[in-house]
Design a protein around this motif. Structure first.
Motif, PDB file in Angstrom:
ATOM      1  N   HIS A  59       0.836  -1.203   0.000  1.00  0.00           N
ATOM      2  CA  HIS A  59       0.000   0.000   0.000  1.00  0.00           C
ATOM      3  C   HIS A  59       0.874   1.257   0.000  1.00  0.00           C
ATOM      4  CE1 HIS A  59      -3.336   2.683   0.863  1.00  0.00           C
ATOM      5  NE2 HIS A  59      -2.667   3.134   1.913  1.00  0.00           N
ATOM      6  N   TRP A  62       2.337   1.831  -3.451  1.00  0.00           N
ATOM      7  CA  TRP A  62       1.401   2.302  -4.463  1.00  0.00           C
ATOM      8  C   TRP A  62       0.796   3.657  -4.122  1.00  0.00           C
ATOM      9  CZ3 TRP A  62       1.765   0.801  -9.150  1.00  0.00           C
ATOM     10  CH2 TRP A  62       2.348  -0.431  -9.417  1.00  0.00           C
ATOM     11  N   VAL A  63       0.729   4.001  -2.857  1.00  0.00           N
ATOM     12  CA  VAL A  63       0.275   5.351  -2.474  1.00  0.00           C
ATOM     13  C   VAL A  63       1.267   6.384  -3.009  1.00  0.00           C
ATOM     14  CG1 VAL A  63       0.077   6.907  -0.486  1.00  0.00           C
ATOM     15  CG2 VAL A  63      -1.171   4.747  -0.510  1.00  0.00           C
ATOM     16  N   ASP A  90      -8.933  -1.342  -2.182  1.00  0.00           N
ATOM     17  CA  ASP A  90      -7.509  -1.513  -1.885  1.00  0.00           C
ATOM     18  C   ASP A  90      -6.925  -2.781  -2.508  1.00  0.00           C
ATOM     19  OD1 ASP A  90      -7.208   0.818  -0.147  1.00  0.00           O
ATOM     20  OD2 ASP A  90      -8.527  -0.278   1.222  1.00  0.00           O
ATOM     21  N   GLU A  92      -4.189  -3.281  -3.952  1.00  0.00           N
ATOM     22  CA  GLU A  92      -2.761  -3.428  -3.668  1.00  0.00           C
ATOM     23  C   GLU A  92      -2.532  -4.183  -2.367  1.00  0.00           C
ATOM     24  OE1 GLU A  92      -3.861   0.295  -1.491  1.00  0.00           O
ATOM     25  OE2 GLU A  92      -4.471  -0.672  -3.341  1.00  0.00           O
ATOM     26  N   MET A  93      -3.469  -4.108  -1.439  1.00  0.00           N
ATOM     27  CA  MET A  93      -3.337  -4.829  -0.170  1.00  0.00           C
ATOM     28  C   MET A  93      -3.742  -6.295  -0.338  1.00  0.00           C
ATOM     29  SD  MET A  93      -4.449  -1.898   2.529  1.00  0.00           S
ATOM     30  CE  MET A  93      -3.622  -2.572   3.972  1.00  0.00           C
ATOM     31  N   HIS A 154       0.483   4.557   8.808  1.00  0.00           N
ATOM     32  CA  HIS A 154       0.573   3.126   8.543  1.00  0.00           C
ATOM     33  C   HIS A 154       1.707   2.469   9.332  1.00  0.00           C
ATOM     34  CE1 HIS A 154      -2.762   3.027   5.928  1.00  0.00           C
ATOM     35  NE2 HIS A 154      -2.226   3.860   5.053  1.00  0.00           N
TER      36      HIS A 154
END
Length: 171
Positions: A59, A62-63, A90, A92-93, A154
């Motif tokens: 995450h 990709w963020v 989400d 990507e997660m 995070h």
């Protein structure tokens, strides 16, 4: 062992912002040190099935892509972000549990190095090519600050997940 510092080598604004972003990134990597491949894929929070160490690192990767490549530079979404929907925001997660943590960390570091160059080459007042939800165009300074906040938040999730998985705290 990941070496990190929040003390910049110079006191200009760009160096301070870049140092704090790198500190947050390095903290995320440090929280992954010594975790088993099996634990990196586990989601120990019963109501958060996507909250895995692999998921969180992917995450973060990709963020940064979204904010630097898509919003600031005006590029196109890539990778798992192209599969995001309102019902499954989400991806990507989700896909991260099928990727070894070592690979996710290496991709995150490679991308971080590229974005360090972008930060060094652009004026902090550079306006984003794409507007945010409210129609305004943020500047590079805002993107960096947002990513410091996002990564740090995070890192707290990584703390919780890691403690629940193997008891490791701190870092």
């Amino acid at each position: 062992m990941t070496r990190r510092t929040d003390t910049p080598p110079a006191w200009d604004e760009r160096t301070q912002l870049a140092t704090f972003l790198d500190y947050a990134r390095d903290t995320a990597r440090a929280k992954c040190e010594g975790v088993s491949a099996e634990d990196a894929r586990k989601a120990p929070l019963p109501h958060s099935p996507l909250m895995t160490i692999c998921g969180l690192i992917n995450h973060l990767r990709w963020v940064e892509h979204y904010w630097f490549d898509v919003v600031l530079l005006g590029g196109e979404l890539a990778g798992p972000l192209t599969e995001a929907t309102d019902d499954a925001p989400d991806p990507e997660m989700r896909v991260a549990v099928d990727i070894p943590l070592s690979r996710l960390l290496a991709e995150y570091e490679e991308q971080s190095a590229r974005f360090r160059g972008l930060v060094a080459e652009h004026d902090l007042d550079t306006k984003a090519e794409r507007p945010i939800r409210d129609g305004r165009r943020v500047d590079l300074r805002w993107v960096i600050l947002h990513l410091v906040e996002e990564t740090s938040r995070h890192n707290g999730h990584l703390d919780i997940v890691r403690e629940l998985l193997d008891g490791r705290t701190g870092v």
